[in-house]
Enzyme design. Structure first.
Site, short mmCIF file in Angstrom:
data_model
loop_
_atom_site.label_atom_id
_atom_site.label_comp_id
_atom_site.label_asym_id
_atom_site.label_seq_id
_atom_site.Cartn_x
_atom_site.Cartn_y
_atom_site.Cartn_z
N SER A 67 0.80 -1.24 0.00
CA SER A 67 0.00 0.00 0.00
C SER A 67 0.83 1.27 0.00
O SER A 67 0.28 2.36 -0.22
CB SER A 67 -0.93 0.03 1.22
N LYS A 70 0.47 3.48 -2.93
CA LYS A 70 -0.70 4.35 -3.13
C LYS A 70 -0.31 5.82 -3.10
O LYS A 70 -0.98 6.67 -3.70
CB LYS A 70 -1.75 4.05 -2.05
N TYR A 192 -3.49 -3.12 -10.57
CA TYR A 192 -3.41 -2.84 -9.14
C TYR A 192 -2.55 -3.87 -8.41
O TYR A 192 -1.70 -3.52 -7.58
CB TYR A 192 -4.82 -2.80 -8.55
N TYR A 243 -4.46 3.33 7.65
CA TYR A 243 -5.70 2.59 7.81
C TYR A 243 -6.57 3.24 8.89
O TYR A 243 -6.64 4.46 8.97
CB TYR A 243 -5.42 1.11 8.09
N VAL A 261 1.12 -3.52 4.06
CA VAL A 261 1.10 -4.79 4.80
C VAL A 261 2.37 -5.60 4.61
O VAL A 261 2.55 -6.64 5.26
CB VAL A 261 -0.12 -5.67 4.46
#
Lengths: 307, 307, 307, 307
Positions: A67, A70, A192, A243, A261
């Protein structure tokens, strides 16, 4: 902190403290490649604005960025289409787990922010439309900023993500049902999962994040984002980057940050430096246990919190 | 209502009243095949326990059965695996729109009941596993009960459903992420969209529903469901059969019923007869406007409400 | 079931079976008066349309009626203001626990149905406005229908409810904030807690429910509700009468019913009879364990399910 | 920004720009005292760490502080009981409107953060228990920090808040039902409405906020909070301080801030200064339109954003 030379002892001290700490959490276990990581691994790097890098531990070992990417796809899409993006994804904290569908339904397929999975899928979808290859565009950018031509996508991890990708497939189809996805959902998911499977080291990522500490300026001196956009990305990182533990990260670490993660976390000290830490054991929110602890120590020791 | 002969004048009277009624709602428009239906179409049929059928209007014209098929796949799966099914889908009203994901998330991928889309996907998935061909099993059953060998799946409608199937794809992948789907999601969706695309007339469906009025006994006298299971299906129809308007249907019509966005509705008078009505114009809940009105008149005139 | 004489052996048989059944659940323990009930208590009564009553066990012992009273206040308010009520409370199953605030917020203070606590508060509020004394109006009605002038409100229970009434106070103030409550919230709560504290026996309640089996006609032959309203109340009981286990009650028992946390349940066989059962031990949904089991046996033995 | 003298021209420039801006939003209208405010009012003050204050426009005019007081009660309660508080209220953004009950129900009566109304009620409840008079403790603190002995509670506003306080009463009773409120709900509401009705000027509030820019040190040099606690309050302000527009505030203004429906906003530049702006016209999120615009200009002109 008047001299960059002082970062090395800070890192050494943090590594020594982390070494003494029992309890590292557990690596993500939803795919074998992540589950196989050694939870004792620990690396940390700091990059100054000029590209000087300091590091400790496993700071040169590549890990799965997940992530963390992102942040880069967000910046790259903003560079391509600017504020148009914000009609398709919000900039508010979600207050829900990263892969929840609840809020998405109440808000008609517009994700709360670019860092929950739904929002990241929208960003990748739009970048894919802009560039024809979202994952490739990301990889080119990371290579250029880090100066590391060897950065690559781990295709095995990508395939493994895809095989366990039902939740993301659900998010993609769900947003498509609201007309908020431009590419065919399978193509989007492929882009993705490949994006999430880029591998890079703490050193690579600290350097690649530099444009956010330099208010939008890339390593080669060209401008990727306006100052306002760079601050915007930092603000979204601070409020939404970890998160549903963004609040906890803000008051413990006090820096814009983004976790993955794979156990990595990047953080930005605007106008000063960037930090990347990696340790694969996660807490219940999906953030690296040792990574958060190390960043907490970093801002405490250096006083470099934004608060 | 001592004599079956009296159903024909009842139907004639209802048809005449409906004819005078302005406002029929609008056909479903998410796929062209449904949008093309004439909202003035109206047919209604009543089947007695012995298979005698009465009808009026377009009662012999085939239409797209859509969600009405959920009753039959539910019964067929119960006939195969009995109570095992209820570990994978609940039997409670949902209080949410038929295709909502919210409750599904709070309840860990177990749909509330077999008649919301998520629940129907679970039923089809399990029937597909039991029989190898859920849509084919359904078609065989409907042909046998109606005595109409010409019943068929409209493959154009199935393809059209598939092309507009993102919401159902989201539901399927979402439940798969909880381990509640046994088949590959694309195979499940194919079976489900073909199931929804079976075409049948009011006469066909009134006959095919007969086993629920006969407490589980098929047209040929064999038993499909136990008496308890047949009552169970009727109860689920009454409490959950008409999307989020089940309460309204219960107090207006007072019969177990199940509607479809093709404009059809089946209803059961336990121990007495079955009814099927069709008119393509829908209300805001997705139920046929003229269909609900006709059933409302039917129970008012005959006194055959369960209340 | 051609003769009323047959109800007594049915009741005797059910009582004998229940006697053998281990596991009765636990009485409600949020107030001392309910917690003190003996979970082995069991009574059951059936009242025919003409007022003939059959009973077994503790069928003449008064117990705390609690939520069962919601049926009577609903009927009494409908008798006063008819459909006006339905602009302030819905008639759909809620899919949520009986005292949830979630749906209430999404639906702007209009409760889903009259049998969740929020909806019952609205009904009592409106009846209180119509009559000046909701609890007194209820008590007069129950006395008249049961022929038992000794029915009374247990004021200790009412005080105890009030002392533990924060959740209901929250519901009342919350709806008041949407303008859906007419009386001052404390006055409403007082009326509501007194209403819940009426004590009556199985015999009393079976008789008092008779108007729902007689399609709206009171014990003295006068009309309380239109036939349509009586069916409406029965429909709401079937779809919403047993908290979030309405579906389970419908397929196990197959009758319109309403339970209370005092351990009582009333049920209606339209056009035939009414039943009231009482046993204080509750299941996880707040319904009497032995009560549901006894009604399940009742419809199985007599075949008097509506399905 | 090397000299404090430069704040005055900055404020003058901002005031001139705001003067030219059409569209100020509308004052809160739920109570008469707020609705009567002139939407053209505008004041702004900056306080340096040493207590030097600069101001422009209506910077000395008292206004209704409302939710701004939540920052001070939070700090005062932390000073009394430290981390004990965080067992009763969270520190995460809520992603829902400030007075929503939804999340509260899913999380068993523990509010997401101290700045949504539910969380502020918990803080006031605990401060009231610690001190015997939450509103009085707050008033004493504001007087001491601002050096203005005339600060007072507007009792008419408090009475008016109470008369329109059903939503807050619902929140209080709801949390009490989970055991998360220690005082009787009416006493808590009285303290809370009085707290919200404190009136102070931009100058007063900029001074009173100084301890957050001085990392916990009060105006008299004594310590109210540890450095870590002061950063914690700043972090909660940044992530949760402006209702469900915290993300937007973070990327537009880039400072920890807290708004109130009276039209005031306080903001902190850690280690440097504090700002208070007031203009009664609100946007759809309940934040002052001119206030947010003025703070946006302030950080743009001075570069004093934390990002």
């Amino acid at each position: 902190m008047s001299s960059p030379l002082t970062f090395q002892p800070v890192l050494d001290r943090i590594a020594a403290e982390i070494e003494q700490t029992p309890g590292r959490g557990r690596p993500a276990d939803y795919i074998p490649a992540l589950a196989a990581c050694d939870p004792r691994s620990f690396g940390m790097a700091v990059a100054e604005l000029d590209g000087t890098v300091y590091g400790v531990g496993d700071w040169r070992q590549p890990f799965s960025t997940q992530s963390i990417t992102k942040v880069f796809t967000l910046a790259l899409d903003l560079a391509h289409e600017a504020d148009e993006l914000w009609e398709h994804v919000g900039r508010e904290p979600s207050g829900n787990p990263f892969n929840s569908l609840v809020q998405l339904e109440y808000e008609n397929g517009i994700p709360r922010n670019p860092f929950i999975n739904a929002g990241a899928l929208v960003v990748t979808d739009r970048l894919h439309t802009q560039t024809g290859d979202a994952a490739g565009t990301l990889l080119d950018f990371l290579r250029a900023e880090s100066g590391n031509e060897h950065l690559a996508i781990n295709e095995d991890v990508a395939a493994s993500e895809s095989a366990h990708g039902d939740r993301n497939a659900a998010l993609g189809h769900f947003m498509a049902s609201y007309g908020n996805i431009g590419n065919p959902v399978p193509a989007l998911l492929d882009a993705y999962f490949r994006q999430c499977s880029v591998e890079a080291s703490c050193a690579d990522l600290a350097l690649a994040t530099g444009f956010l500490a330099r208010h939008g300026i890339r390593a080669d001196g060209s401008r990727l984002l306006t100052m306002s956009q760079a601050k915007e990305v930092n603000a979204v990182m601070l409020t939404c980057g970890t998160y549903d533990a963004a609040g906890e990260f803000a008051y413990r670490v006090g820096l814009p940050g983004k976790s993955g993660v794979g156990g990595g976390i990047i953080a930005v000290v605007p106008g000063r430096c960037t930090v990347c830490v990696w340790s694969p054991g996660l807490d219940g929110h999906g953030n690296s246990v040792a990574g958060v602890a190390a960043l907490d120590r970093f801002t405490t020791i250096t006083g470099l919190s934004v608060f």
